[in-house]
Design a protein around this motif. Structure first.
Motif, PDB file in Angstrom:
ATOM      1  N   ASN A 319     -37.331  14.762  31.279  1.00 62.40           N
ATOM      2  CA  ASN A 319     -37.871  14.383  32.586  1.00 62.40           C
ATOM      3  C   ASN A 319     -38.748  13.146  32.492  1.00 62.40           C
ATOM      4  N   ALA A 320     -38.214  12.037  33.007  1.00 60.13           N
ATOM      5  CA  ALA A 320     -39.026  10.815  33.098  1.00 60.13           C
ATOM      6  C   ALA A 320     -39.897  10.953  34.341  1.00 60.13           C
ATOM      7  N   LEU A 321     -41.195  10.849  34.158  1.00 63.18           N
ATOM      8  CA  LEU A 321     -42.112  11.007  35.290  1.00 63.18           C
ATOM      9  C   LEU A 321     -42.097   9.730  36.136  1.00 63.18           C
ATOM     10  N   PRO A 322     -42.349   9.854  37.434  1.00 68.09           N
ATOM     11  CA  PRO A 322     -42.390   8.655  38.281  1.00 68.09           C
ATOM     12  C   PRO A 322     -43.447   7.665  37.783  1.00 68.09           C
ATOM     13  N   GLU A 323     -43.139   6.360  37.913  1.00 70.03           N
ATOM     14  CA  GLU A 323     -44.095   5.333  37.477  1.00 70.03           C
ATOM     15  C   GLU A 323     -45.453   5.521  38.163  1.00 70.03           C
ATOM     16  N   SER A 324     -45.418   5.955  39.441  1.00 66.18           N
ATOM     17  CA  SER A 324     -46.662   6.137  40.207  1.00 66.18           C
ATOM     18  C   SER A 324     -47.579   7.172  39.555  1.00 66.18           C
ATOM     19  N   VAL A 325     -46.983   8.180  38.925  1.00 63.59           N
ATOM     20  CA  VAL A 325     -47.772   9.213  38.242  1.00 63.59           C
ATOM     21  C   VAL A 325     -48.516   8.602  37.050  1.00 63.59           C
ATOM     22  N   LEU A 326     -47.788   7.833  36.220  1.00 64.75           N
ATOM     23  CA  LEU A 326     -48.421   7.232  35.041  1.00 64.75           C
ATOM     24  C   LEU A 326     -49.445   6.181  35.446  1.00 64.75           C
ATOM     25  N   MET A 327     -49.215   5.475  36.559  1.00 61.21           N
ATOM     26  CA  MET A 327     -50.190   4.472  37.007  1.00 61.21           C
ATOM     27  C   MET A 327     -51.446   5.149  37.570  1.00 61.21           C
ATOM     28  N   ALA A 328     -51.282   6.324  38.162  1.00 58.91           N
ATOM     29  CA  ALA A 328     -52.457   7.075  38.641  1.00 58.91           C
ATOM     30  C   ALA A 328     -53.298   7.531  37.445  1.00 58.91           C
ATOM     31  N   VAL A 329     -52.609   7.967  36.374  1.00 56.61           N
ATOM     32  CA  VAL A 329     -53.325   8.362  35.142  1.00 56.61           C
ATOM     33  C   VAL A 329     -54.024   7.145  34.541  1.00 56.61           C
ATOM     34  N   SER A 330     -53.320   6.002  34.553  1.00 57.82           N
ATOM     35  CA  SER A 330     -53.902   4.753  34.046  1.00 57.82           C
ATOM     36  C   SER A 330     -55.194   4.428  34.782  1.00 57.82           C
ATOM     37  N   LYS A 331     -55.159   4.556  36.099  1.00 55.25           N
ATOM     38  CA  LYS A 331     -56.354   4.246  36.913  1.00 55.25           C
ATOM     39  C   LYS A 331     -57.513   5.165  36.549  1.00 55.25           C
ATOM     40  N   THR A 332     -57.214   6.465  36.334  1.00 56.39           N
ATOM     41  CA  THR A 332     -58.262   7.413  35.944  1.00 56.39           C
ATOM     42  C   THR A 332     -58.926   6.977  34.642  1.00 56.39           C
ATOM     43  N   TYR A 333     -58.122   6.643  33.645  1.00 56.96           N
ATOM     44  CA  TYR A 333     -58.643   6.272  32.321  1.00 56.96           C
ATOM     45  C   TYR A 333     -59.413   4.948  32.364  1.00 56.96           C
ATOM     46  N   VAL A 334     -58.812   3.949  33.010  1.00 59.03           N
ATOM     47  CA  VAL A 334     -59.446   2.627  33.053  1.00 59.03           C
ATOM     48  C   VAL A 334     -60.757   2.692  33.846  1.00 59.03           C
ATOM     49  N   ASP A 335     -60.725   3.377  34.997  1.00 54.60           N
ATOM     50  CA  ASP A 335     -61.931   3.467  35.838  1.00 54.60           C
ATOM     51  C   ASP A 335     -63.083   4.140  35.111  1.00 54.60           C
ATOM     52  N   ILE A 336     -62.809   5.266  34.433  1.00 59.12           N
ATOM     53  CA  ILE A 336     -63.902   5.995  33.768  1.00 59.12           C
ATOM     54  C   ILE A 336     -64.397   5.194  32.554  1.00 59.12           C
ATOM     55  N   ALA A 337     -63.492   4.468  31.882  1.00 58.91           N
ATOM     56  CA  ALA A 337     -63.919   3.631  30.745  1.00 58.91           C
ATOM     57  C   ALA A 337     -64.844   2.514  31.222  1.00 58.91           C
ATOM     58  N   GLU A 338     -64.473   1.890  32.333  1.00 60.08           N
ATOM     59  CA  GLU A 338     -65.300   0.789  32.850  1.00 60.08           C
ATOM     60  C   GLU A 338     -66.638   1.309  33.374  1.00 60.08           C
ATOM     61  N   LYS A 339     -66.603   2.491  33.958  1.00 58.88           N
ATOM     62  CA  LYS A 339     -67.844   3.105  34.460  1.00 58.88           C
ATOM     63  C   LYS A 339     -68.786   3.409  33.292  1.00 58.88           C
ATOM     64  N   ILE A 340     -68.254   4.010  32.225  1.00 56.26           N
ATOM     65  CA  ILE A 340     -69.081   4.421  31.076  1.00 56.26           C
ATOM     66  C   ILE A 340     -69.618   3.211  30.316  1.00 56.26           C
ATOM     67  N   THR A 341     -68.744   2.238  30.047  1.00 53.73           N
ATOM     68  CA  THR A 341     -69.162   1.108  29.204  1.00 53.73           C
ATOM     69  C   THR A 341     -69.854   0.004  30.000  1.00 53.73           C
ATOM     70  N   GLY A 342     -69.645   0.006  31.320  1.00 54.99           N
ATOM     71  CA  GLY A 342     -70.222  -1.056  32.147  1.00 54.99           C
ATOM     72  C   GLY A 342     -69.529  -2.394  31.956  1.00 54.99           C
ATOM     73  N   GLN A 343     -68.328  -2.362  31.390  1.00 52.17           N
ATOM     74  CA  GLN A 343     -67.597  -3.609  31.133  1.00 52.17           C
ATOM     75  C   GLN A 343     -66.155  -3.493  31.616  1.00 52.17           C
ATOM     76  N   THR A 344     -65.586  -4.624  32.000  1.00 52.70           N
ATOM     77  CA  THR A 344     -64.180  -4.640  32.410  1.00 52.70           C
ATOM     78  C   THR A 344     -63.306  -4.422  31.177  1.00 52.70           C
ATOM     79  N   LEU A 345     -62.341  -3.538  31.314  1.00 56.55           N
ATOM     80  CA  LEU A 345     -61.429  -3.256  30.199  1.00 56.55           C
ATOM     81  C   LEU A 345     -60.387  -4.365  30.113  1.00 56.55           C
ATOM     82  N   VAL A 346     -60.305  -4.982  28.955  1.00 54.34           N
ATOM     83  CA  VAL A 346     -59.330  -6.065  28.775  1.00 54.34           C
ATOM     84  C   VAL A 346     -57.968  -5.444  28.462  1.00 54.34           C
ATOM     85  N   MET A 347     -56.987  -5.724  29.316  1.00 45.00           N
ATOM     86  CA  MET A 347     -55.642  -5.187  29.123  1.00 45.00           C
ATOM     87  C   MET A 347     -54.811  -6.234  28.369  1.00 45.00           C
ATOM     88  N   SER A 348     -54.323  -5.854  27.223  1.00 47.82           N
ATOM     89  CA  SER A 348     -53.579  -6.779  26.377  1.00 47.82           C
ATOM     90  C   SER A 348     -52.131  -6.911  26.850  1.00 47.82           C
TER      91      SER A 348
END
Length: 367
Positions: A319-348
């Motif tokens: 089962n390949a999950l919809p791209e929207s599902v993985l992007m929602a997870v991405s937003k959760t991780y990136v947002d909490i990382a930026e909140k905790i560190t106080g810095q913009t996460l650099v996406m390579s």
């Protein structure tokens, strides 16, 4: 560049010089350096470790695991954009805070790239050290069925789902399969009591019995440091897992340290404070993804029942999950990382090429 290319899904194929097989876990891959390279780096970089300590390069990936399976998305997305960088950034932030507050060191010696740790080999304590401040998840499921004793600790009647516990609860489980310990089943991830640990401290890889008190102190202090910082951001630190190990420093002193990752959305539950006060739980951690999977598939028992592991693995593979599902997870991780560190996460754009260049040019680890 497509999103799929920005995801570092395969992290065990880097041309890092090593004489050993690459050890690939659910999320990280470990490359053990040659003795010559380990000793050279210790000299050149001035690491506070024994001169003959084995070193490794640990490379995180963007893979996402849940219910002991690796999940993927449509369009060849074999991971979650930004997840690896977010996890490392959060762990690095907490480890730095622990050192500043005099708690304990970690196994990390240097961070040459957002996806990479240079680590020293530690002798792991064979315990998944779990602590809980709220009753939720598997503990709530067991409590709602009438269980009142967890890891040898009796807890009160009349608790509600997601309620704050009267005190921080330490509920350890085994890390790996341990044999020959009375009263402890020979299986991975089984709950144990403090008495089990005290009676068999050497089997759990503790050097001394008194280190059990020290590990509990580091557990509670680590939890409190993260909890206090998250509170400033109106986030609730619900529960987490710590891992510990022993290393020897340059002076020959053995010490207990934190290892693996700490306080990340993968190893912890983090809730939004404002939502919790309104009576609803909003997850800023992987738990949100787990809940999504439970709701996504018609038979959630496959994900919860350990006897249906073969079906579960087939479910994840087929089962390949919809791209929207993985992007929602991405937003959760990136947002909490930026909140905790106080810095913009650099996406390579191309993490693998960057890692190879740094390890070749700055560390001389690639032929």
């Amino acid at each position: 560049m497509s999103l799929a290319n920005k995801v570092l899904a395969v992290n065990n194929d880097l041309p890092i010089r090593t004489n050993s097989p690459v050890h690939s876990g659910k999320v990280r891959s470990v490359y053990w350096l040659t003795d010559a390279d380990s000793q050279r780096l210790i000299r050149e970089r001035g690491y506070d470790v024994a001169s003959d300590a084995p070193l490794a390069i640990m490379v995180i990936s963007d893979r996402i695991s849940a219910f002991d399976c690796i999940w993927h998305g449509e369009g060849g997305m074999n991971g979650v954009p930004g997840k690896g960088a977010a996890l490392n950034a959060i762990s690095n932030h907490w480890f730095k805070l622990f050192r500043e507050q005099g708690l304990a060191d970690s196994h990390i010696l240097e961070i040459p790239h957002p996806f990479v740790w240079i680590v020293q080999k530690a002798r792991p304590v064979m315990i998944e050290a779990i602590c809980r401040q709220y009753i939720t998840g598997s503990m709530w499921r067991a409590y709602s069925k009438g269980e009142r004793e967890f890891c040898g600790i009796r807890i009160a009647e009349g608790l509600d789902k997601d309620q704050r516990l009267p005190e921080l609860l330490i509920t350890p489980s085994t890390k790996g399969i341990l044999k020959g310990i009375p009263g402890v089943p020979e299986a991975d991830d089984v709950n144990i009591t403090r008495q089990n640990i005290e009676d068999n401290f050497e089997a759990f890889n503790f050097s001394r019995k008194e280190d059990i008190d020290y590990y509990e102190r580091l557990l509670k202090e680590g939890f409190d440091v993260i909890s206090a910082e998250l509170e400033k951001l109106d986030q609730i630190f619900v529960d987490t897992k710590f891992e510990f190990g022993y290393v020897t420093d340059a002076s020959g002193q053995e010490k207990l340290i934190y290892m693996d990752e700490v306080g990340t959305p993968d190893s912890s539950r983090i809730w939004d404070g404002a939502s919790y006060r309104e009576g609803k739980v909003v997850e800023n951690s992987k738990e949100g993804f787990r809940q999504l999977l439970l709701n996504h598939f018609p038979d959630p028992d496959i994900l919860l029942n350990k006897d249906r592991m073969a079906e579960r693995q087939a479910l994840a593979q087929d089962n390949a999950l919809p791209e929207s599902v993985l992007m929602a997870v991405s937003k959760t991780y990136v947002d909490i990382a930026e909140k905790i560190t106080g810095q913009t996460l650099v996406m390579s754009d191309n993490p693998k090429a960057e890692i190879i260049e740094i390890l070749r040019d700055q560390f001389g680890l690639i032929d």
